[in-house]
Design a protein around this motif. Structure first.
Motif, PDB file in Angstrom:
ATOM      1  N   GLN A  78       1.083  -1.342  -0.003  1.00 39.30           N
ATOM      2  CA  GLN A  78      -0.167   0.033   0.026  1.00 39.30           C
ATOM      3  C   GLN A  78       0.810   1.428  -0.225  1.00 39.30           C
ATOM      4  O   GLN A  78       1.918   1.604   0.804  1.00 39.30           O
ATOM      5  N   ARG A 105      -4.553  12.269   4.248  1.00 43.65           N
ATOM      6  CA  ARG A 105      -3.784  10.799   3.399  1.00 43.65           C
ATOM      7  C   ARG A 105      -4.709  10.427   1.822  1.00 43.65           C
ATOM      8  O   ARG A 105      -5.738  10.341   1.779  1.00 43.65           O
ATOM      9  N   TRP A 106      -3.581  10.208   1.219  1.00 47.50           N
ATOM     10  CA  TRP A 106      -4.445  10.301  -0.196  1.00 47.50           C
ATOM     11  C   TRP A 106      -3.843   8.446  -0.144  1.00 47.50           C
ATOM     12  O   TRP A 106      -2.386   8.384   0.312  1.00 47.50           O
ATOM     13  N   THR A 107      -4.434   7.362  -0.633  1.00 42.44           N
ATOM     14  CA  THR A 107      -3.825   5.914   0.273  1.00 42.44           C
ATOM     15  C   THR A 107      -4.039   5.773  -2.124  1.00 42.44           C
ATOM     16  O   THR A 107      -4.861   5.162  -2.298  1.00 42.44           O
ATOM     17  N   LYS A 153       0.870   5.213   0.691  1.00 38.53           N
ATOM     18  CA  LYS A 153       0.411   5.896   1.043  1.00 38.53           C
ATOM     19  C   LYS A 153       0.263   7.239   0.914  1.00 38.53           C
ATOM     20  O   LYS A 153       2.049   7.459   1.443  1.00 38.53           O
TER      21      LYS A 153
END
Length: 295
Positions: free
Chosen positions: A40, A87-89, A42
């Motif tokens: 992932q 946050r952009w994930t 972030k």
């Protein structure tokens, strides 16, 4: 303080605030991330960020805008906000996500950038004979997946473009099962021990899975409830042992005390512990002699 001095002081304050805001808005924060395929990603979005642009690896111009402030849903990925933290994930990165992620402010000035590099993922797993082995696709589409197997005396392709091609090998007939997010090898045995290499459509290594056989799985290692019970049992066992030792010492002390009491001494409970004392006559009473012994 006259009016001119107050005006000059106000002007200094305005200039100072402007310098602070400019430094905050135009400060750049360059980061580098190396993530295994399928991990992932972030990216923290500060308050000054208004949009997130993506430049693919090997290019110098942004190809797409993944997020803009005020959008109901990002074009790619997800945005999560918790208090002042935003946050952009991206759930699972692939080689297509390699590149530079640039954040810009309201005036389209660069705030920060994150350069992302993707590396193959290495996995080691153990299976009991007869179990199924699962190879995760790590974020790529099944139609783009190729799976190769390398064993002690064999090197074959099991899946190409998402379809099984190992059916010509009797050992793998009807045992290779491609799924939506994984590829299963059913009922593994000694001939399946080796390395499974997953590649994407451009033959880039996505992951390498090394599989070995084992007699049994360690149940305590993967069972958190059992581990908790074992942890709780340790202090309970210690308390139980200490309690037994305390009662044992107390019982020994009581027995020793009773056995060391002399016979014939006066008991503090209020009565003689031995034979009664001899009779002593009072004043004016005749003395009684003991009877003579029998012949």
């Amino acid at each position: 303080m006259n009016g001119k001095s107050a005006f000059e002081m106000l002007g200094c304050v305005v200039v100072l605030l402007g310098a602070i805001l400019s430094a905050e808005c135009f400060a750049k924060n360059d980061l580098h991330e190396r993530l295994a395929h399928g991990r992932q990603l972030k990216i923290f979005l500060p308050k000054t960020s208004e949009r997130l642009e993506f430049i693919p690896a090997g290019q110098s111009v942004a190809s797409d805008v993944y997020w803009e402030k005020g959008q109901h849903r990002p074009k790619r990925g997800s945005v999560f906000t918790t208090g002042s933290d935003r946050r952009w994930t991206l759930d699972k990165v692939t080689y297509a996500d390699e590149g530079t992620y640039i954040q810009k402010d309201f005036w389209q000035k660069e705030v920060s950038s994150v350069k992302v590099a993707v590396t193959p993922r290495h996995v080691f797993t153990k299976c009991v004979a007869g179990e199924d082995l699962s190879v995760s696709l790590e974020g790529i589409e099944l139609s783009d997946a190729t799976l190769r197997f390398s064993g002690e005396n064999i090197n074959i392709t099991l899946v190409r473009d998402g379809a099984p091609v190992g059916l010509d090998h009797l050992d793998y007939h009807d045992r290779v099962r491609p799924q939506h997010t994984r590829i299963d090898i059913r009922e593994v045995n000694t001939t399946d021990v080796g390395h499974y290499t997953l590649l994407d459509r451009r033959d880039r290594v996505v992951s390498i899975v090394r599989m070995e056989l084992t007699d049994h799985h360690d149940s305590s290692g993967g069972n958190p409830l059992l581990a908790l019970l074992l942890l709780m049992g340790i202090p309970a066992g210690i308390c139980c042992c200490c309690r037994k030792k305390i009662f044992k010492k107390k019982a020994t002390y009581t027995s020793t005390t009773l056995q060391t009491t002399p016979v014939g001494q006066y008991s503090p409970a209020g009565g003689p512990a031995g034979p009664p004392p001899s009779y002593q006559p009072g004043p004016g009473e005749p003395t009684v002699s003991p009877p003579p012994p029998l012949p």
